[in-house]
Design an enzyme around this catalytic site. Structure first.
Site, short mmCIF file in Angstrom:
data_model
loop_
_atom_site.label_atom_id
_atom_site.label_comp_id
_atom_site.label_asym_id
_atom_site.label_seq_id
_atom_site.Cartn_x
_atom_site.Cartn_y
_atom_site.Cartn_z
N ARG A 178 0.94 -1.03 0.08
CA ARG A 178 0.25 0.04 0.04
C ARG A 178 0.89 1.24 0.05
O ARG A 178 2.12 1.13 0.12
CB ARG A 178 -0.89 -0.03 1.19
CG ARG A 178 -2.10 -1.12 1.26
CD ARG A 178 -2.55 -1.42 2.79
NE ARG A 178 -3.08 -0.13 3.17
CZ ARG A 178 -3.52 0.05 4.36
NH1 ARG A 178 -3.06 -0.87 5.16
NH2 ARG A 178 -3.85 1.19 4.95
N LYS A 223 -1.44 -7.70 11.46
CA LYS A 223 -2.87 -7.69 11.81
C LYS A 223 -3.93 -7.00 11.09
O LYS A 223 -5.07 -7.38 11.16
CB LYS A 223 -2.85 -6.76 12.97
CG LYS A 223 -2.62 -5.09 12.85
CD LYS A 223 -2.48 -4.25 14.02
CE LYS A 223 -2.22 -2.90 13.60
NZ LYS A 223 -3.68 -2.41 12.93
N ASP A 224 -3.57 -6.71 9.74
CA ASP A 224 -4.64 -6.42 8.89
C ASP A 224 -4.90 -7.40 7.71
O ASP A 224 -5.90 -7.64 7.16
CB ASP A 224 -4.14 -5.31 7.98
CG ASP A 224 -4.00 -3.91 8.78
OD1 ASP A 224 -4.65 -3.79 9.59
OD2 ASP A 224 -3.14 -3.18 8.08
N SER A 235 -10.70 0.92 15.66
CA SER A 235 -10.50 -0.37 15.87
C SER A 235 -11.52 -0.79 17.14
O SER A 235 -11.93 -0.23 17.99
CB SER A 235 -9.20 -0.87 16.69
OG SER A 235 -9.15 -1.91 17.39
N LEU A 236 -12.46 -2.08 16.63
CA LEU A 236 -13.52 -2.50 17.75
C LEU A 236 -12.87 -3.01 18.95
O LEU A 236 -13.51 -2.83 20.08
CB LEU A 236 -14.23 -3.41 17.06
CG LEU A 236 -15.38 -3.13 15.83
CD1 LEU A 236 -16.23 -4.11 15.46
CD2 LEU A 236 -16.23 -1.84 16.41
N ARG A 237 -11.49 -3.45 18.82
CA ARG A 237 -11.10 -3.95 19.92
C ARG A 237 -10.58 -2.87 20.72
O ARG A 237 -11.02 -2.92 22.17
CB ARG A 237 -9.56 -4.80 19.44
CG ARG A 237 -8.66 -5.18 20.55
CD ARG A 237 -7.36 -5.76 20.20
NE ARG A 237 -6.79 -4.49 19.44
CZ ARG A 237 -5.77 -3.88 20.09
NH1 ARG A 237 -5.64 -3.40 21.41
NH2 ARG A 237 -5.34 -2.84 19.10
N ARG A 238 -9.93 -1.90 20.33
CA ARG A 238 -9.71 -0.62 21.25
C ARG A 238 -10.77 0.13 21.84
O ARG A 238 -10.83 0.50 22.74
CB ARG A 238 -8.66 0.27 20.38
CG ARG A 238 -7.43 -0.29 20.15
CD ARG A 238 -6.68 0.79 19.30
NE ARG A 238 -5.17 0.36 19.03
CZ ARG A 238 -4.75 0.58 17.73
NH1 ARG A 238 -5.30 1.00 16.80
NH2 ARG A 238 -3.53 -0.06 17.46
N ARG A 241 -10.66 7.20 11.17
CA ARG A 241 -9.75 6.42 10.40
C ARG A 241 -8.74 7.36 9.57
O ARG A 241 -8.79 8.38 9.72
CB ARG A 241 -10.62 5.83 9.61
CG ARG A 241 -11.57 4.49 10.04
CD ARG A 241 -12.19 3.31 9.06
NE ARG A 241 -10.92 3.21 8.34
CZ ARG A 241 -10.98 2.94 6.79
NH1 ARG A 241 -12.31 3.22 6.38
NH2 ARG A 241 -10.03 2.70 5.98
N GLY A 242 -7.95 6.68 8.90
CA GLY A 242 -7.00 7.27 8.18
C GLY A 242 -5.70 6.83 8.30
O GLY A 242 -5.40 6.26 9.45
N VAL A 265 -1.73 7.56 9.90
CA VAL A 265 -1.32 7.85 11.16
C VAL A 265 -1.23 9.44 11.28
O VAL A 265 -1.68 9.86 12.34
CB VAL A 265 0.42 7.38 11.19
CG1 VAL A 265 0.81 7.96 12.45
CG2 VAL A 265 0.12 6.04 11.58
N THR A 301 -2.90 11.62 9.53
CA THR A 301 -4.42 12.12 9.53
C THR A 301 -4.90 12.11 10.65
O THR A 301 -5.63 12.91 11.30
CB THR A 301 -5.11 11.28 8.47
OG1 THR A 301 -4.59 11.40 7.03
CG2 THR A 301 -6.57 11.74 8.18
N ARG A 302 -4.65 10.92 11.49
CA ARG A 302 -5.45 10.69 12.96
C ARG A 302 -4.68 11.68 13.73
O ARG A 302 -5.42 12.51 14.63
CB ARG A 302 -4.99 9.20 13.17
CG ARG A 302 -5.91 8.37 12.39
CD ARG A 302 -5.97 6.88 12.99
NE ARG A 302 -5.85 5.83 12.15
CZ ARG A 302 -6.09 4.50 12.42
NH1 ARG A 302 -6.28 4.24 13.60
NH2 ARG A 302 -6.04 3.72 11.52
N CYS A 315 -12.76 -7.54 11.38
CA CYS A 315 -12.77 -6.22 11.91
C CYS A 315 -14.02 -5.98 12.52
O CYS A 315 -14.49 -5.17 13.20
CB CYS A 315 -12.64 -5.32 10.81
SG CYS A 315 -10.88 -4.98 10.46
#
Length: 309
Positions: free
Chosen positions: A11, A85-86, A131-134, A151-152, A154, A156-157, A244
């Site tokens: 990516r 993890k993705d 992240s749903l986990r976070r 989202r976005g 690093v 961007t966040r 996810c």
């Protein structure tokens, strides 16, 4: 004798490129090859293009891999580099994760704008996370907080945080370190209290099954402890149909020939959780992860999983 460059798919985010360059550099060192023997091929994925919705709404983890895997299967790429993890637990037929680079830090990093620590945020503060986990873990520790989708890439966040769209956010410490942003976190979270995503911090290389030329090229850079730990963690995910859409955490550690795994499943509101721990021989990594997933599923009961989709 290879005469044309090996094509490495990735990516285009700064973090993805850093991971591809690290893979290339390790291959150059392992084989004594010049840089021109490797071509970094950048592809845009659906997950990169759609950033205004949660991954769970638009298809999950495969959104970051489909375009790369399509060119891998067609032979246009020799390998693809991913954040492990993705990766979905089920890969396209004919592809597999053939190598893992030495793992970076597995922990999550908290970046606070109005307080330096998660537990010190004022009541009702807003935390941004994709992240749903976070999200579930934040709600487990601080049910009073407001959690929104962030989202976005690093940068961007971090920009959204600086603009005041949230009081805090969380990112993988491994990614920040790879981008030279070690100084950004205000707190590094204890994995026992805030367990990471399975395979967090591990760079995975995907290639074609039966491509012995790639297998021989990648073998010297495959880190066995990382390989065994991630194999266990992905088996745990697979046993729980992890994606996810599901708040699942877990990590394995290797000591000599021993592997220890600790995992957790949560409801999205974070108010109900079930943990699991298992140890055994590293050669049984996949079996141990699958067993942990089956055991925690049995412990939670079928009703626990209702409403996750």
């Amino acid at each position: 004798m290879q005469t044309k460059p090996f094509r490495i798919g990735t990516r285009g985010s700064p973090l993805a490129l850093a991971q591809a360059y690290e893979t290339r550099n390790r291959l150059m060192a392992a084989h004594g090859l010049p840089e021109e023997m490797f071509e970094i091929v950048v592809l845009s994925t659906k997950g990169d293009r759609i950033t205004d919705r949660a991954l769970s709404e638009i298809g999950g983890k495969g959104l970051f891999t489909e375009e790369l895997e399509s060119q891998l299967l067609s032979g246009e790429l020799d390998m693809a580099v991913h954040s492990s993890k993705d990766m979905p637990t089920v890969l396209p037929e004919g592809l597999y994760l053939s190598a893992f680079l030495p793992r970076e830090d597995i922990r999550d990093a908290f970046i606070g704008r109005t307080a330096p620590k998660l537990l010190e945020l004022p009541q009702g503060a807003v935390v941004g996370s994709a992240s749903l986990r976070r999200q579930a873990l934040i709600r487990r520790l601080r049910p009073d907080l407001s959690v929104i989708i962030f989202r976005g890439q690093v940068d961007t966040r971090l920009r959204k945080l600086e603009e005041g769209q949230a009081d805090a956010t969380l990112l993988a410490f491994a990614g920040l370190k790879r981008l030279g942003k070690d100084n950004v976190p205000t707190e590094i979270l204890d994995p026992k209290e805030f367990p990471p995503a399975p395979a967090q911090g591990a760079i995975g290389v995907e290639s074609r099954i039966g491509d012995t030329r790639m297998d021989e090229l990648l073998a010297p850079i495959n880190d066995r402890p990382t390989h065994d730990a991630v194999t266990c963690e992905r088996a745990f995910l697979a046993a729980l149909d992890g994606s996810c859409r599901t708040p699942i955490a877990g990590y394995a550690t290797c000591h000599s020939e021993e592997l220890h795994f600790s995992g957790m499943i949560l409801t999205p509101d974070g108010q109900t959780s079930h943990g699991i721990e298992i140890s055994g021989n590293r050669r049984d990594a996949e079996k141990l992860g699958r067993q942990a997933g089956e055991d925690v599923r049995a412990k939670a009961g079928s009703n626990f999983f209702e409403g996750w989709s």
